[in-house]
Scaffold this active site. Structure first.
Site: not given
Length: 350
Positions: A170, A197, A290
């Protein structure tokens, strides 16, 4: 709550006014400067001391990439790139700005009457607020690559050669992914799947940028295609990516998991189900959690799992969550992850 101090660097008067309006309407944020060039920003930063900077990429004089490099060298400040997602040139510059130290990239607003403006405005403000909390430094001191073994790691254990590798990242992910993947040779014997992400509008540009940096070919994953060894497949925006027997890739549009679609956890869970010990999972720098639960399931299925160590992460969020749950078999600094993937695949030493 003390509001976050925001500086806007944007040469378009219209966009600068749009950004100023949405920032002043958000109680979390305070606009302290709005300038039209990098040169003006250099003058204002020492005076207004922003907590975060909204950075245009195409500027007169020094570009947004140039400005990012100088700001990170002289006045380290979190930078959010505001880019025109449909312009290929802007996309490449935006990706290089992330490599130079910017933390995230979001789509530039067009006008208050445009489709999705409210959602885009919320995304911009939230990104500015969140990224303002990320500590940035002038320059990382070079460190020798170290390997820290976690509980349960056995020096004598010889893992199964992976038939598929999955990586997730991310905040800070694009340069980290480029670093890891650049270590893989063209004859790497497994496909590589990537969840990064990022705003959906930027994913094709991200894949193209990555393709130009590493030896392995990179493309967006397509539903139903067979993942081939020596290729990298990036999850498209707003699509979950999973793998089925035979390395068949599937795209799904179920609800986001923990606010993420694509979700690293969903990808890792599919590897655990489908490949068991023949999978290999890696979780890199990123905010949030995540991927942690999915990496744990991979490890429980017998797969080899890696988390980036805190010493090299831009944000030690996702890897920290994976380590806390026990999902990471080893924790490695970024420079050691690519060579470890090569070693595990049996195509070289590390």
């Amino acid at each position: 709550m003390v509001p976050v101090r925001v500086m806007i660097v944007e040469d378009s008067t219209v966009v600068r006014q749009l950004l100023a309006a949405l920032i002043t309407q958000d109680a979390r944020l305070m606009l302290v400067a709005a300038v039209a060039s990098a040169e003006e920003a250099y003058q204002e930063i020492p005076r207004v001391r922003p907590d975060v900077i909204s950075m245009d990429i195409r500027l007169p004089g020094d570009s947004g990439l140039d400005a990012t490099r100088r700001i990170m060298a002289e006045w380290p400040t979190p930078i959010v790139v505001i880019a025109d997602s449909v312009n290929d040139g802007s996309l490449k510059i935006s990706m290089n700005a992330l490599r130079a130290g910017a933390l995230s990239v979001v789509e530039k607003p067009v006008g208050i009457a445009s489709d999705g403006y409210a959602d885009l405005a919320e995304t911009i403000c939230t990104q500015l607020y969140i990224m303002s909390q990320v500590p940035v430094i002038r320059q990382r001191a070079p460190r020798a690559p170290l390997v820290r073994k976690l509980a349960g790691e056995s020096a004598a254990a010889i893992p199964v050669v992976p038939s598929l590798v999955a990586l997730a990242a991310s905040t800070g992910g694009p340069p980290a992914l480029a670093k890891v993947l650049s270590a893989l040779p063209t004859d790497y014997p497994a496909p590589v799947l990537v969840v990064q992400h990022m705003g959906p509008a930027f994913m094709e540009g991200f894949a193209s940028w990555l393709d130009g940096l590493i030896d392995l070919p990179v493309s967006l994953a397509r539903d139903g295609e067979t993942a081939l060894a020596g290729r990298v497949y990036v999850a498209p925006g707003n699509s979950h990516l999973t793998v089925e027997p035979g390395n068949i890739l599937r795209l799904g549009y179920e609800q986001p998991l923990s606010g993420q679609r694509p979700s690293a956890t969903i990808l890792f869970q599919s590897l655990a189900r489908t490949l068991g010990p023949r999978g290999l999972g890696v979780i890199l720098t990123g905010m949030g959690e995540d991927g942690a639960r999915g990496l744990l399931e991979m490890r429980q299925s017998g797969a080899y799992t890696i988390a980036e160590s805190e010493q090299t992460c831009v944000v030690y969020g996702m890897p920290a969550a994976a380590v806390k749950l026990g999902g990471a078999r080893v924790s490695l600094p970024l420079d050691s992850i690519g060579p470890r993937l090569v070693q595990l695949a049996g195509v070289g030493g590390a």
